[in-house]
Design a protein around this motif. Structure first.
Motif, PDB file in Angstrom:
ATOM      1  N   ASN A   1      49.608  45.129  31.837  1.00  0.00           N
ATOM      2  CA  ASN A   1      48.385  45.690  32.421  1.00  0.00           C
ATOM      3  C   ASN A   1      47.169  45.526  31.519  1.00  0.00           C
ATOM      4  O   ASN A   1      46.076  45.266  32.003  1.00  0.00           O
ATOM      5  CB  ASN A   1      48.596  47.164  32.782  1.00  0.00           C
ATOM      6  N   THR A   2      47.370  45.658  30.214  1.00  0.00           N
ATOM      7  CA  THR A   2      46.217  45.498  29.313  1.00  0.00           C
ATOM      8  C   THR A   2      45.820  44.026  29.210  1.00  0.00           C
ATOM      9  O   THR A   2      44.637  43.692  29.267  1.00  0.00           O
ATOM     10  CB  THR A   2      46.526  46.063  27.912  1.00  0.00           C
TER      11      THR A   2
ATOM     12  N   ILE B   1      41.308  43.092  40.184  1.00  0.00           N
ATOM     13  CA  ILE B   1      41.142  44.447  39.677  1.00  0.00           C
ATOM     14  C   ILE B   1      40.238  45.256  40.613  1.00  0.00           C
ATOM     15  O   ILE B   1      40.463  46.441  40.834  1.00  0.00           O
ATOM     16  CB  ILE B   1      40.592  44.398  38.227  1.00  0.00           C
ATOM     17  N   GLN B   2      39.235  44.612  41.203  1.00  0.00           N
ATOM     18  CA  GLN B   2      38.289  45.332  42.068  1.00  0.00           C
ATOM     19  C   GLN B   2      38.845  45.591  43.465  1.00  0.00           C
ATOM     20  O   GLN B   2      38.587  46.628  44.051  1.00  0.00           O
ATOM     21  CB  GLN B   2      36.985  44.535  42.205  1.00  0.00           C
TER      22      GLN B   2
ATOM     23  N   MET C   1      53.512  47.360  46.758  1.00  0.00           N
ATOM     24  CA  MET C   1      52.529  46.277  46.731  1.00  0.00           C
ATOM     25  C   MET C   1      52.038  45.883  45.347  1.00  0.00           C
ATOM     26  O   MET C   1      51.777  44.717  45.103  1.00  0.00           O
ATOM     27  CB  MET C   1      51.332  46.629  47.611  1.00  0.00           C
ATOM     28  N   THR C   2      51.841  46.823  44.438  1.00  0.00           N
ATOM     29  CA  THR C   2      51.186  46.458  43.173  1.00  0.00           C
ATOM     30  C   THR C   2      51.874  46.995  41.922  1.00  0.00           C
ATOM     31  O   THR C   2      51.533  46.566  40.819  1.00  0.00           O
ATOM     32  CB  THR C   2      49.750  46.994  43.133  1.00  0.00           C
TER      33      THR C   2
ATOM     34  N   ALA D   1      45.940  45.565  35.710  1.00  0.00           N
ATOM     35  CA  ALA D   1      45.188  46.318  34.707  1.00  0.00           C
ATOM     36  C   ALA D   1      45.093  47.799  35.084  1.00  0.00           C
ATOM     37  O   ALA D   1      44.046  48.419  34.960  1.00  0.00           O
ATOM     38  CB  ALA D   1      43.797  45.713  34.488  1.00  0.00           C
ATOM     39  N   TYR D   2      46.192  48.358  35.573  1.00  0.00           N
ATOM     40  CA  TYR D   2      46.285  49.782  35.941  1.00  0.00           C
ATOM     41  C   TYR D   2      45.333  50.171  37.080  1.00  0.00           C
ATOM     42  O   TYR D   2      45.124  51.355  37.326  1.00  0.00           O
ATOM     43  CB  TYR D   2      45.989  50.691  34.748  1.00  0.00           C
ATOM     44  N   ALA D   3      44.776  49.175  37.797  1.00  0.00           N
ATOM     45  CA  ALA D   3      43.760  49.503  38.798  1.00  0.00           C
ATOM     46  C   ALA D   3      44.312  50.356  39.936  1.00  0.00           C
ATOM     47  O   ALA D   3      43.562  51.070  40.591  1.00  0.00           O
ATOM     48  CB  ALA D   3      43.163  48.219  39.372  1.00  0.00           C
ATOM     49  N   THR D   4      45.618  50.296  40.182  1.00  0.00           N
ATOM     50  CA  THR D   4      46.176  51.067  41.298  1.00  0.00           C
ATOM     51  C   THR D   4      47.242  52.064  40.835  1.00  0.00           C
ATOM     52  O   THR D   4      48.034  52.543  41.640  1.00  0.00           O
ATOM     53  CB  THR D   4      46.805  50.135  42.349  1.00  0.00           C
TER      54      THR D   4
END
Lengths: 424, 276, 304
Positions: A394-395, C164-165, C246-247, C252-255
């Motif tokens: 993730n990072t 990410i968005q 799904m994710t 990048a931890y977005a969800t």
């Protein structure tokens, strides 16, 4: 609803409730309970267990298939409530935690007592199972191993007039070919990507090692992704997406990237690195020919991701000798037909793996690659492996998505990983 | 007048159809995927309709799984839970909506709070509790809790009971009706649509629940349909088309129940008639 | 008056006693259920949140350490923000869509039952299949949605769950799409229970359809709306399945949401104590938000 209807309904409910079966499951004394998540092989497994029963009539086996996605929740719950099975399948993912918690039986005394020949296994696959590392203490024995492979679309190579990959390839060669295999549409969208780059453990971690870097320190207590060799490797992988544009953004769905490489199967990607487990899925491809080659060399050496699937015994087992017999049978005597169905899992026993029935099961044509790769195999498993891998992915994703310089993302990754590894 | 009615009906159908497509098209994708062979799955450009639709995913599922037995087990679990839930929740909802007693508000909020505790942290303690009752590998852990109320159903029905005019109670009280009589003769009949909604929700929840059967059941003869279908998620391969076929098979019984129950939604209650 | 006083109060007292007993009789199953199936497990899990249970062979009492660890963890605040993001977008969007559907489906037209059934379909299908289906359609390179965008607008579509968005909006969309019909059924039940004579009277008085909705339908529907609102808030704060399928919380931890993080800590990372602490923080947040709804209900909810 009037009163008679209500009371009739309630009466019916009570009757039905009383008709339900009572009590807990009756466990025959001396029975060995065994949980497996290999749903695809359940038919073969049952047949194979029936053979065991014939050979050992005094041991009753209660085998149960568990849906793979729920196995972990079921196992954790079972240990908390003292209803754990005697034997079960586990990947190295959770192995160290189970050892740490004292859930697993140390198998070394049994191995010594029976003079069990561990030499029948591929030597490399036992490395990851020794706790502490380098010791002769095993809490699990391997039933099979999986190893990363370079899958390639033969038609795409033929069309571009490029020779197929082989063991001589290094990563610069791969990048070079990936550029030539990336085909763009007139509107700028990509019709075919040369390769898929990602921060998953199946690809990035071994390449860092192969380029002379390290992912973790030797004592597994700190992150080394900020070392120059590691940063350079991450930059190389990021560049494939952001600068060279030979790879799409890394996908998040585990099923896509690790288990079922859909883009490769759709012919949208010419080369793809993932574990041998994907062979089962790749065999569904009908629209083009494909094969596998060994994962390319790094600048320092060749390192390939791989590791065993194991059978472990609960330390709370009542019938330890029976469980040990079944464990030995599962890990050392599983017939070649069990592995040949689907081909994704390489037999842990060398003799079985070199059997003609296994080697000649195609595609891929080059099954031998899976055996040759074993020598270079590194799993990289540690305690809290899943946790720090998730943090790493993730990072680093911010760099892979082009939203942060690699050095900054690596620094962030190390901060997160250090925190996990150094937690009490 | 007539012209405007035709016009409003036209607009009505237009809106209904647009909304229907929004929900139907993606669902069609699930059905179509279930009719594809593995290699058709990854065709690009994507095709809505496969050249050679096949039922092989369905025949495979049916051949590999005792479908009738699993469905019957699911029906038993979901059906009993639904009965338990409707009875116990409607009783509690009536008390919360209309009876005045000490601790009513506090108890209601305590009940509601149970909805807010993530199940992940109570799952293991509940399992240990069920095990101490000797209920592992039985249907009791799947069904019995539904007979003892539940925050969702109680809250749902309470909100509906609160919309029923109190004049009806007063009239019934004067006639000497007990609280139970009022609940049964006035509140239950008037809350038909809400009771139906709750019944469908509970049935659907229980029918689709996977985690509880996975945790508690080990005897294959007791497996529910959802649990049976979970085994088609491969260890190393995700067979999308099988998963989609399984989802369609599993949805059909709920769809039938929904369609059968639907007419109770339409039963608009003419309160005026009752008042008079 | 003086003589009537004690007499009246004893009648009221008896009535109160009777209602209390009746109330308790009606609530017997509920109280029993709370005591049997909730009390023990909740107390146990609260206690676990003060320990390192699940990590090693021995359990040690950590006091508030698990809670303090959350407070100082940047990831926790990220997850906290993600959960609010999901809730603040999906609840209003879901409320509007399901109320709109309910009004649409409340028309007296031939074949209306079919439309209602269609809107309810997505709730019937298992979330796994729904999430997989949307993963297919949202797939940036292979999916149908981007294929259409590319064919019609000649531009590449968003990367959806691979960005990410866009990942969180995609998950919100799936949640809203799946549960709109479910909440529609609740609204529909509310609409069907309304006193139709009031509508007719308003129409006779010459009120237009907006006025009828605003002054007749809406007030009658507010108790139902409160229910849908509270249930959606509680559900959104605990969103799990879309992330799971799904994710897995990325990219990048977005969800990464609270409930999924609890699952990871409890069952994948062997930090049951930490998971329990996180669960009770989430519990506290949902409690406060729900309490706020009940405090505010006096301003807009009309009961009979």
């Amino acid at each position: 609803m009037n009163r008679t209807q209500v009371s009739k309904g309630l009466g019916l409910v009570l009757l039905l409730l009383l008709a339900l079966p009572h009590g807990g499951s009756a466990q025959a004394t001396g029975a060995v309970t065994y949980w497996t998540y290999f749903t695809d092989k359940w038919d073969l497994e049952q047949k194979f267990l029936a053979d065991f029963k014939k050979a050992r009539p005094n041991i009753t086996v209660q085998a149960q298939l568990i849906p793979p996605d729920q196995l972990q929740q079921k196992t954790v719950t079972a240990f908390a409530s003292k209803t754990a099975p005697d034997l079960w399948n586990t990947a190295p993912t959770f192995y160290y935690e189970f050892v740490q918690r004292g859930d697993l039986e140390n198998l070394t005394p049994y191995i010594t007592r029976d003079k069990t020949g561990l030499g029948t296994f591929f030597p490399n696959i036992l490395t990851d199972l020794a706790v502490p590392p380098g010791s002769g203490n095993y809490y699990a024995l391997p039933r099979n191993y999986v190893v990363s492979l370079l899958y390639y679309n033969k038609n795409a190579f033929d069309k571009a007039g490029i020779g197929y990959p082989d063991a001589s390839w290094d990563w610069n060669k791969l990048l070079d070919v990936a550029k030539r295999l990336t085909i763009r549409n007139a509107d700028g969208t990509v019709a075919q990507f040369g390769f898929v780059s990602s921060p998953w453990h199946t690809m990035l971690d071994p390449l860092i090692l192969a380029n002379g870097g390290r992912v973790l320190s030797d004592d597994q207590k700190s992150c080394r992704l900020t070392d120059p060799a590691a940063v350079k490797t991450i930059q190389f992988m990021v560049d494939m997406i952001q600068r060279d544009k030979v790879s799409p953004n890394p996908t998040q769905l585990k099923e896509y990237i690790v288990e079922s490489p859909d883009a490769f199967k759709a012919g949208k990607v010419a080369m793809f690195i993932t574990g041998s487990w994907a062979i089962t899925s790749m065999r569904e491809i009908k629209s083009f020919d494909w094969d596998v080659a060994m994962v390319p060399k790094g600048s320092a050496k060749r390192v390939i991701y791989g590791g065993p699937d194991t059978i472990v015994m609960s330390s709370s087992t009542k019938n330890k000798s029976g469980a040990w017999e079944l464990l030995k049978y599962l890990t050392m005597q599983t017939p070649v037909s069990w592995y040949a169905a689907g081909m994704g899992l390489v037999p842990s026993v060398q003799k079985t793996a070199t059997a003609k029935e296994w080697l000649s099961s195609t595609p891929p044509a080059h099954t031998q690659v899976m055996l040759d790769s074993a020598t270079f195999m590194v799993g990289g498993f540690t305690p809290h492996w899943l946790e720090w891998q998730t943090a790493k992915r993730n990072t680093l994703n911010e760099a892979f998505f082009g939203q942060k310089p690699v050095a900054a993302a690596a620094k962030e990754a190390c901060a997160a990983i250090d925190k996990i590894l150094q937690a009490k | 007048m007539r012209g405007s009615r035709v016009l409003s009906a036209t607009f009505g159908y237009l809106g209904l159809t647009v909304a229907a497509l929004f929900f139907l098209l993606p669902l069609l994708w699930i059905v179509v995927t279930s009719l594809k062979t593995p290699e058709q799955l990854f065709q690009y450009p994507p095709r809505w309709w496969p050249e050679h639709p096949t039922l092989e995913n369905y025949t495979y599922l049916f051949s590999k799984m005792p479908f009738i037995r699993y469905s019957f087990n699911s029906l038993k679990v979901a059906g009993l839970s639904t009965i338990g839930s409707v009875v116990s929740c409607s009783l509690a909802a009536y008390a919360f909506a209309r009876l005045r007693f000490a601790g009513r508000t506090a108890l209601f909020y305590v009940l509601l709070a149970t909805l807010m505790i993530p199940y992940q942290v109570t799952m293991i303690p509940v399992f240990i509790l069920m095990r101490s009752l000797g209920w592992v590998d039985t249907y009791y852990p799947l069904i019995v809790p539904w007979f003892f109320g539940g925050a969702f159903g109680t809250f749902l029905l309470r909100q509906f009971f609160l919309t029923i005019p109190t004049e009806l109670d007063d009239a019934a009280k004067i006639d000497g009706c007990s609280a139970f009589g009022i609940y049964r003769r006035i509140y239950l009949p008037l809350a038909g649509p809400a009771l139906t909604a709750l019944a469908i929700f509970v049935f659907m929840f229980q029918w689709n629940d996977l985690l509880t059967p996975v945790i508690y059941l080990s005897d294959p003869d007791k497996f529910t349909l959802t649990l049976g279908l979970a085994f088609f998620k491969g260890t190393v391969v995700t067979r999308w088309n099988l998963i989609m076929a399984g989802a369609v098979i599993s949805a059909v019984p709920i769809l039938i129940i929904y369609l059968a129950a639907q007419r109770y939604f339409v039963q608009g209650v003419a309160l005026t008639g009752l008042k008079g | 008056m003086q003589r009537a006083g004690p007499h009246a109060s004893s009648v009221a007292g008896r009535r109160r006693l009777r209602e209390t007993l009746e109330g308790q009789a009606f609530l017997l199953p509920t109280i029993f259920g709370l005591a049997l199936f909730w009390l023990g497990p909740v107390v146990a899990s609260v206690l676990i949140s003060f320990t390192d249970w699940g990590n090693g062979q021995h359990v040690s009492w950590l006091g508030l350490a698990n809670y303090r660890a959350l407070y100082t963890s940047p990831l926790f605040w990220k997850v906290f923000a993600n959960t609010w993001y999901y809730t603040l977008v999906s609840v209003p969007a879901g409320m509007l869509l399901s109320l709109g559907l309910a009004l649409l489906a409340n028309q007296k037209l031939r074949g209306i039952g079919l439309f209602r059934a269609i809107y309810f379909f997505p709730s019937i299908i298992s979330m796994t299949a729904v999430a997989l289906m949307w993963s297919f359609l949202f797939n940036p390179d292979l999916g149908f949605i981007n294929y259409v965008i590319r064919r019609v607008f000649h531009v590449p579509g968003p990367e959806w769950v691979n960005s990410i968005q866009w990942a969180m909006p995609a998950l919100i969309f799936v949640g809203v799409w799946k549960w709109a019909g479910y909440n529609m059924v609740i609204f529909l039940a509310g609409l069907q229970s309304l006193d139709r004579s009031l509508q007719e009277a308003a129409a006779m008085d010459g009120a237009n359809s907006w006025q009828r909705f605003r002054h007749v339908t809406w007030p009658g529907l507010t108790p139902t709306t409160l229910f849908v609102l509270v249930i959606m808030l509680i559900g959104s704060f605990q969103v799990f399945e879309q992330t799971y399928v799904m994710t897995e919380g990325g990219p990048a931890y977005a969800t990464l949401t609270m409930s999924y993080y609890i699952y990871l800590d409890a069952f994948q990372y062997f930090h049951m104590g930490q998971a329990a602490a996180l669960a009770y923080v989430l519990f506290a947040v949902v409690c406060i938000v729900t309490a706020l709804q009940f405090a505010l209900q006096r301003r807009w909810v009309f009961y009979q």
